[in-house]
Design an enzyme around this catalytic site. Structure first.
Site, PDB file in Angstrom:
ATOM      1  N   GLY A 133       0.793  -0.995  -0.092  1.00  0.00           N
ATOM      2  CA  GLY A 133       0.186  -0.054   0.017  1.00  0.00           C
ATOM      3  C   GLY A 133       0.779   1.066   0.051  1.00  0.00           C
ATOM      4  N   CYS A 134       0.249   2.280  -0.496  1.00  0.00           N
ATOM      5  CA  CYS A 134       1.116   3.497  -0.498  1.00  0.00           C
ATOM      6  C   CYS A 134       1.531   3.961   0.852  1.00  0.00           C
ATOM      7  CB  CYS A 134       0.292   4.741  -1.266  1.00  0.00           C
ATOM      8  SG  CYS A 134      -1.476   4.856  -0.732  1.00  0.00           S
TER       9      CYS A 134
END
Lengths: 335, 335, 335, 335
Positions: free
Chosen positions: A144-145
């Site tokens: 995920g970012c």
């Protein structure tokens, strides 16, 4: 002839960035780009920045995707598993969603809802020993970012014993593309410009992923939506582990000395999101706070680059036996 | 071994974009990047987006630049001529400044002040017959950013006889990087965000260049500073020439059918600056206004890309016998 | 006890600005604020900037509104007429929508669709003789935001015979609140920030209103969406009328010498949208273009202030026999 | 006739906001507004948002200021003391700078440099017992913008025994007007838009003030510059004090139940900077983080409003025996 790749979920922001990167990649040949409501649209009707690319989005369909050697899934959380199950084992898959990131099924169900689909190789090549695992995998769960931003800042400090994994406090601000391309009033430009707004305070769904990837055992994370289209800036603070001493910047510099995409900045320079826009780079800096004695690390990256599409291409390069940096930019587009 | 290139004026925004493009160019090898007050600085202290590039800026000096096969001059208007005069004839030069753009010395002196230095080949490859001229030149005057935006919209309409060259009205808005990297109060973020402000209304210095390049004989241009870092959007309106009829969009589409960097959008789609950010592309669309009967063309490009550094690399490719598109991106970085 | 007022359509941006202005107005007492899907919500759930205001939105209903002395209608175009028809004649009404602005029914039907509802007193007090008409009216059609910006720039020049009404070219950029609070992908912050995008090029529905109010007979208008929440900047150019000479700035200065809300700036100063944010002021400046000889006027105002809610309160003050400036700010909130 | 007030340092952003507030204040009559390099300028040349205000800035001079009953000092840190020493004791003074905020001279000298000038009544009326002290004072040191934001979030939690004062971690992002109106490259719009950048990490000069005002004994604060003109959003986390239990939101709600300018939002609503723009309000919300068990409070205000000029007017009202809220807006200007 190159390696055939396909993108499922090409109409979103991460999908669009994937198409941009793949259009410039020397070895990946895009054979299909699929969408849901936008199926049938020319790509430039959806992504005007790709004017000049002759491509029509097709309906998301396992049969069509199966002609590719490698498929990128850029679907909303919870939708990858069903599609992945329909793809032949011979097709390699990089999932940009959260479906296969967590090892703990109970945590997945608690934070995302629904049944846990399984666990794939976690796709953060800069973690020790991980690029070899990714290269040997046919199924990779892209980070995920937020998790990429925070883990790159934190993991070496915990692994080295410098930081106390039980007392980590993070405030991380993200540009709006991280919230996706949904037509929601709270994401309108009129609401966002001039505004900083926290969200999901006290219980963000990315916390389990960040703990799993970084080694933190207790982590307070407050995400903030910031008035910019791209970028994440995370301020990560941790106590020193009992009796630990040392220079957090030196620990990070040693950990990433040979990494092409992770840059510990010169002393005195602090990461800025704009400097990472359009790149696959993460910028880091660390110090010790004079008043509290806490370790403070700041980490910046492009949520659509190293936080999503760039990271996915990096993983795909490894999985395909290509140079890890192929088709990716170290440098940001600024100002 | 590739072609040796150098950048004079590497600390500004156009200079930084040149460094980014050259770092990714397969044939150009950067041998020097010079600056004035920033000489001696590591490039990342000036351009943090280039973290990972090992380069120190040196003082601007003709001797050092003369080791290059081709030099890009990214200096303030009026400073190129003196430096160019010191470079050997064997060194090719692309000047991003205004010094050598105008054929009419009197106009240069009126709008820029000082003595006119001369006229070089005007570097807009998409004008008819011009890419051959550029390829045959050792000295090229790169277009200004406004001139590129407006000329690409206007020149084919005037050349075809459709538009009356004596009645052109332009309003063009630019992002702030077009105003350069000077520490001025009116360019502070606090002043700019949330603000649109016209400047040099009634007498902009780029008007003579635009008239020369486009064929317009009378042109009202109002420039506006817009709250975004990059991009120009020009709205160009013109009367139909007496007794002329025809479809302005069709004229533009025909003129640019084979151009890799100029895209006449599908009918109904209008150019947006964000779609061109980081690219060397210009987006165009045209219609006829129902109430006034005027031709309306909208043109968008990245002032640092097709409006400056990208255009300069395109010209340098031509001058060096390389493929014109080498090292340049057709696609923008968006959102 | 003051004058009882109500707002229908209080959940939109213009509605929110009306609530803010009314909360600080010494004589208007808000007795109802209605909404459609947001009926039942506390006002701060819809307008967080009004924290501290104890108000619940109710359903839009003629009976409830009829208890007010004066009703503001801030509804989507086309919805005011039906509601207005249900209000008693004794209730004064200011309509912020377009329903009652045009005198020409055919034009209304062509640009807006549906049947024309009628024509009310046009609510731009600074036009000659108009504030007396407004003061004597029970039904007033508030100007549109583009029409206010452009008419204030243009009307005195045409009325004085200086400008040729048959050759007017306008490019006007608006902040995003002008597009309303609809959840649309093209209005998302990710799409807007860093972007200028024209829309409805060649046929904007406000052109008939602008022509009617300003006296222009042929007008090309290109609207552009700009990356800022509020503000309109219009660049209005016109040819001099045959054999006319004179100073356009002097004409404007004379026309607005006694106006509290229209400011012709000192020579050399040009209007900026940020300077008008939150105010009911319009800033103007004019010159003659040296190359084309055209008159160039630039006009700036806050589309939610003088372009909508502020203007509506100004009209309501006149209609109620109150000082015209009551509850309105001359000064903007900047930076 | 009202109370005569003057502003020293009227050309900066806080000075401009003071002029705006004073222009609308029913009892304060502005008799002088002074500046340094801008002395002699008409106010609208410096603050275009004040078009319509007939005022010329004069040179900063104690004699001129002494004609006022109350003087606001909006000077750079370190310049207030010299000027204040020249003012008669009969003139009341509110200093918006840091000179007189700290009780500990050693800390002042360490963080600001130079000699400590003394300590005045600290101007945060919402602290227990403080509005009475302010009302009784002739010299008041206005809070800093970060200190106001963070102290309002933190002080009641520490005072109530809920939060451990020895373990506070803050990340606070500020709009650019907080950095002042200096012409610096790092504050240019081109650098700021699209960018989040931390600064003074590990040793911010406001930490001693925040600790003194809030009761914290150890505090890690990381400030971040955000791409918006106004606003501060602070995320304040603290451990529960040993054996303490309770609801942090309830503690804040009780502390501020009667305050006109401090709003603890309804449960589930989180502060946003845009909602406070132009107002004198501070918005608060609190929860307990599920993973770490830390208290998390988010606080938002306008750095030029409650963080500077609004707060100063609030103090001046108290010092002048006027209603505390006079001339101040509870409501923000949004969107």
């Amino acid at each position: 002839m190159g390696i055939r790749v396909a993108v499922a979920g090409a109409s979103g922001y991460a999908g669009g960035e994937l198409l941009r990167l793949l259009a410039g990649h020397p070895e990946f040949d895009l054979v299909a780009a699929t969408a849901h409501s936008q199926a049938g649209s020319h790509v430039t009707a959806v992504h005007p920045q790709l004017a000049g690319l002759d491509l029509t989005l097709t309906a998301t369909d396992a049969a069509g995707l199966s002609e590719a050697d490698l498929v990128f899934l850029a679907l909303p959380h919870g939708q990858s598993a069903a599609l992945a199950a329909q793809l032949p084992e011979s097709v390699k898959v990089v999932d940009l969603g959260a479906d296969f990131r967590l090892q703990d099924a109970a945590l997945w169900e608690r934070y995302y809802g629904g049944a846990h689909a399984g666990t794939w190789t976690y796709g953060l090549p800069e973690l020790p020993g991980r690029r070899e695992l990714i290269a040997a995998s046919d199924r990779v769960a892209n980070t995920g970012c937020y998790a990429a931003t925070i883990t790159l800042a934190l993991a070496p400090l915990i692994a080295s014993g410098l930081a106390d994994p039980a007392d980590v406090v993070v405030v991380a601000s993200s540009g709006t593309s991280g919230a996706g391309r949904s037509a929601k009033v709270n994401l309108l430009a009129s609401e966002i410009m001039g505004d900083l707004s926290p969200y999901k305070v006290g219980a963000h769904q990315h916390v389990p992923e960040i703990k799993q990837a970084s080694g933190a055992t207790s982590l307070s994370m407050t995400p903030v939506l910031a008035p910019m289209p791209r970028g994440i800036l995370a301020t990560v603070t941790a106590r020193f582990a009992t009796s630990a001493t040392g220079d957090p910047r030196a620990v990070l510099a040693a950990a990433y000395a040979d990494e092409p995409f992770v840059h510990v900045l010169p002393e005195g320079s602090w990461p800025r999101t704009a400097a990472t826009a359009g790149s696959n780079s993460c910028h880091l800096q660390a110090t010790v706070d004079v008043d509290s004695g806490r370790i403070v690390v700041v980490s910046a990256l492009d949520n659509l680059g190293k936080g999503a599409a760039g990271q996915a291409v990096q993983c795909a390069n490894l999985m395909s036996g290509l140079p890890e940096t192929m088709g990716l930019s170290v440098f940001g587009v600024a100002p």
